[in-house]
Design an enzyme around this catalytic site. Structure first.
Site, short mmCIF file in Angstrom:
data_model
loop_
_atom_site.label_atom_id
_atom_site.label_comp_id
_atom_site.label_asym_id
_atom_site.label_seq_id
_atom_site.Cartn_x
_atom_site.Cartn_y
_atom_site.Cartn_z
N ARG A 126 0.93 -1.04 0.01
CA ARG A 126 -0.18 -0.02 -0.08
C ARG A 126 0.82 1.24 -0.06
O ARG A 126 0.29 2.40 -0.10
CB ARG A 126 -0.87 0.11 1.15
CG ARG A 126 -2.19 -1.12 1.02
CD ARG A 126 -2.87 -0.94 2.29
NE ARG A 126 -3.50 -0.23 2.63
CZ ARG A 126 -4.10 0.40 3.75
NH1 ARG A 126 -3.91 -0.59 4.70
NH2 ARG A 126 -5.03 1.59 3.68
N THR A 146 1.52 -13.44 11.62
CA THR A 146 2.41 -12.86 12.59
C THR A 146 3.14 -13.98 13.60
O THR A 146 4.23 -13.76 13.94
CB THR A 146 1.74 -11.66 13.51
OG1 THR A 146 0.42 -12.04 13.57
CG2 THR A 146 1.72 -10.37 12.73
N ASN A 165 -5.71 -3.67 19.86
CA ASN A 165 -4.47 -4.27 19.90
C ASN A 165 -3.41 -3.32 19.26
O ASN A 165 -3.39 -3.26 17.96
CB ASN A 165 -4.37 -5.63 19.33
CG ASN A 165 -3.09 -6.48 19.29
OD1 ASN A 165 -2.21 -6.13 20.04
ND2 ASN A 165 -2.99 -7.26 18.43
C1 UD1 Z 1 -1.92 -6.85 13.47
C2 UD1 Z 1 -2.60 -7.50 14.57
C3 UD1 Z 1 -4.04 -6.71 15.01
C4 UD1 Z 1 -3.50 -5.46 15.55
C5 UD1 Z 1 -2.40 -4.77 14.64
C6 UD1 Z 1 -1.91 -3.40 15.14
C7 UD1 Z 1 -2.17 -10.12 14.06
C8 UD1 Z 1 -2.86 -11.24 13.55
N1 UD1 Z 1 -3.03 -8.93 14.29
O1 UD1 Z 1 -2.74 -6.64 12.40
O2 UD1 Z 1 -4.42 -7.29 16.37
O3 UD1 Z 1 -4.40 -4.57 15.92
O4 UD1 Z 1 -1.29 -5.66 14.03
O5 UD1 Z 1 -1.23 -2.75 13.98
O6 UD1 Z 1 -1.25 -10.05 14.79
N2 UD1 Z 1 4.37 -9.78 9.41
C9 UD1 Z 1 5.30 -10.48 9.15
N3 UD1 Z 1 4.87 -11.73 8.47
C10 UD1 Z 1 3.65 -12.24 8.21
C11 UD1 Z 1 2.58 -11.26 8.74
C12 UD1 Z 1 3.04 -10.06 9.14
O7 UD1 Z 1 6.60 -10.16 9.14
O8 UD1 Z 1 3.33 -13.21 7.84
C13 UD1 Z 1 4.73 -8.35 10.06
C14 UD1 Z 1 4.27 -7.40 9.06
O9 UD1 Z 1 5.63 -6.77 8.32
C15 UD1 Z 1 4.04 -6.10 10.11
C16 UD1 Z 1 3.69 -7.02 11.19
O10 UD1 Z 1 3.94 -8.27 11.40
O11 UD1 Z 1 5.09 -5.27 10.53
C17 UD1 Z 1 1.70 -6.72 11.49
O12 UD1 Z 1 1.51 -7.40 10.09
P1 UD1 Z 1 -0.02 -6.89 9.53
O13 UD1 Z 1 -0.21 -7.50 8.30
O14 UD1 Z 1 0.28 -5.34 9.34
O15 UD1 Z 1 -1.00 -7.04 10.80
P2 UD1 Z 1 -2.35 -6.10 10.82
O16 UD1 Z 1 -3.22 -6.75 9.97
O17 UD1 Z 1 -2.03 -4.86 10.94
#
Ligand code: UD1
Ligand code: CA
Length: 454
Positions: free
Chosen positions: A18, A84, A173
């Site tokens: 994005r 995550t 969260n």
């Molecule tokens: C996540 C949380 C949500 C919270 C929000 C806060 C989870 C499942 N959800 O959602 O509860 O309110 O953050 O901002 O944790 N990432 C990886 N590998 C992956 C997936 C994610 O490294 O496979 C990293 C992303 O780069 C990022 C972070 O984890 O830095 C969060 O991932 P993102 O997909 O942005 O989660 P949200 O949907 O925002």
């Protein structure tokens, strides 16, 4: 500070689609520092003992940036983006190696502060197995909701999976979580992917902890600390918040700014006591300004060291490698690059000084240019102490001007000038008495002749 060992795992595997950018998301900058750099600086300030960074495939630059900020960091690759919790387990090797408490931090939350990380660590050092950073917001959309029962945190529900009732919960969260060392791996390996997105959610750890008789807690923190950056608009909002923090800190340290909201600082800008910064000044990375110096309006500084009581601008540009001594003066429309001006040296107007050493108290006249580039390589200019460079001179490098030497205005200097000598390198002036008047008469006649022809 907490003496117990602690490990931080920074998740930086996001693609950042994005952002519509060729650059990996966590390398976008705020106040001249990458988001990942901000997070790792906070981690280091919080006194964390070991750090792991999880990156995505083909993210070499992210790995380089991680090492730049934390040379001892272990870098792990998450080859598929499966959630995550899956990302945290990419660093399983470090979790197995130690029983330290664990902080999980997202690489795209650059405003997180060391105090907040310390609070999170404290919560699991006491008597909780899982701590979650919760925040209240007027725009909860997209965030996981913290589900409480009788005042206790029992689950986090992702928005996709939440009921209408759960969506109405105001506490969200922030993403930042802490796990007590002894039970972290047990909880994390129990997480499954039975949800709408078929991802391994870190957030399920709360529900799991409660089910196996462990305790979870929500720590309420300010929204800004966990503001996640997914778009360029959010990046700009975070920049504004960071700028406000940096300006406030500078003012608290004794910097004078009459319009702080117009001054742009970098995270590493160092301004001494009684420094004055006039409106509309930009500080890029790596700038130090010593006590009592004045930076006048519309100046742009990057990689520069401004000595005590020196004066810069208005409309000055200091580029990397600039070092100004005590009381040195750089005036309007002067550009300096990779150059040292020793104490009291001056270049007050319309000048370019590059790859140059300028001795103490030397005076560089208006319009002086150091011609440092011959189209192939850069060469150095040396100007001795107390030298006087007349206006509109070109110093063709490599060239040395001795101490106390005098360069006549308009000279093009191509060879060295000894100390205390005068160098004149320009056409000699010729005066022709009455010439202008004769020329005018001739031209006047010509004009009348032309008029008649019409
Ligand atoms: C996540 C949380 C949500 C919270 C929000 C806060 C989870 C499942 N959800 O959602 O509860 O309110 O953050 O901002 O944790 N990432 C990886 N590998 C992956 C997936 C994610 O490294 O496979 C990293 C992303 O780069 C990022 C972070 O984890 O830095 C969060 O991932 P993102 O997909 O942005 O989660 P949200 O949907 O925002
Ligand atoms: Ca996010």
């Amino acid at each position: 500070m907490n003496a117990k060992a602690s490990l931080s795992i920074v998740l930086a595997a996001g693609e950042g689609t994005r952002m519509h950018s060729a650059k990996p998301k966590v390398l976008h900058t705020i106040a001249g520092r990458s988001m990942l750099g901000h997070v790792l600086a906070a981690v280091s300030d919080a006194g964390v003992t070991a750090t792991a960074v999880v990156i995505g495939p083909a993210a070499d630059q992210v790995s380089v940036e991680a090492k730049r900020w934390e040379p001892h960091a272990d870098v792990f690759m998450q080859s598929e983006r499966r959630g995550t919790a899956h990302a945290v387990l990419a660093a399983k090797a470090v979790l197995e190696r130690s029983s330290a408490d664990v902080l999980v931090i997202f690489g795209d939350t650059p405003l997180v502060r060391a105090e907040t990380l310390i609070r999170m660590r404290q919560a699991v050092a006491d008597d909780f197995s899982v701590a979650v950073a919760g925040f209240k917001t007027t725009e909860p959309s997209g965030y996981g909701r913290l589900v409480m029962k009788q005042g206790k945190l029992v689950a986090i529900r992702e928005e996709h999976d939440a009921s209408d009732e759960e969506r109405a919960i105001g506490l969200c969260n922030g993403g930042l979580m802490a796990f007590a060392g002894g039970t972290a791996l047990d909880i994390l390996t129990r997480i499954g992917n039975d949800n709408r997105k078929k991802e391994f959610y870190l957030t399920d750890s709360v529900d799991i902890a409660c089910k196996i008789g462990l305790r979870a807690v929500a720590i309420e923190i300010e929204e800004d600390d966990v503001r996640g950056i997914n778009t360029k608009a959010q990046l700009a909002e975070a920049e504004a918040i960071m700028q406000r923090r940096l300006r406030k800190a500078a003012l608290e340290k004794g910097v004078t700014m009459t319009a702080p909201e117009t001054v742009f600082l970098s995270a590493d800008t160092k301004l001494g006591r009684d420094v004055t910064v006039e409106p509309y000044v930009f500080f890029g990375p790596d700038v130090i300004v010593e006590n009592n110096a004045v930076i006048h309006s519309f100046s742009h500084l990057v990689g520069a060291h401004v000595g005590e009581g020196a004066s810069v601008g208005p409309f000055a540009r200091l580029r990397p490698g600039t070092k100004l001594g005590k009381g040195a003066r750089i005036g309007n429309f002067v550009e300096v690059k990779a150059a040292v001006l020793e104490d009291g040296a001056k270049a007050n107007h319309l000048t370019y000084i590059g790859d140059t050493q300028v001795g103490a108290e030397a005076n560089i006249g208006a319009g002086t240019i150091t011609c440092n580039f011959d189209g192939f390589s850069k060469h150095r200019t040396e100007i001795g102490a107390g030298a006087f460079i007349g206006s509109n001179s070109a110093l063709v490098a490599p060239v040395k001007i001795g101490d106390g030497a005098y360069i006549a205005s308009g000279s093009v200097i191509t060879s060295d000038v000894p100390a205390d000598a005068l160098a004149i390198a320009r056409g000699r002036q010729v005066v022709k008495e009455g010439f202008a008047a004769r020329l005018r008469r001739r031209k006047d006649k010509g004009t009348k002749a032309d008029d008649k022809d019409d």
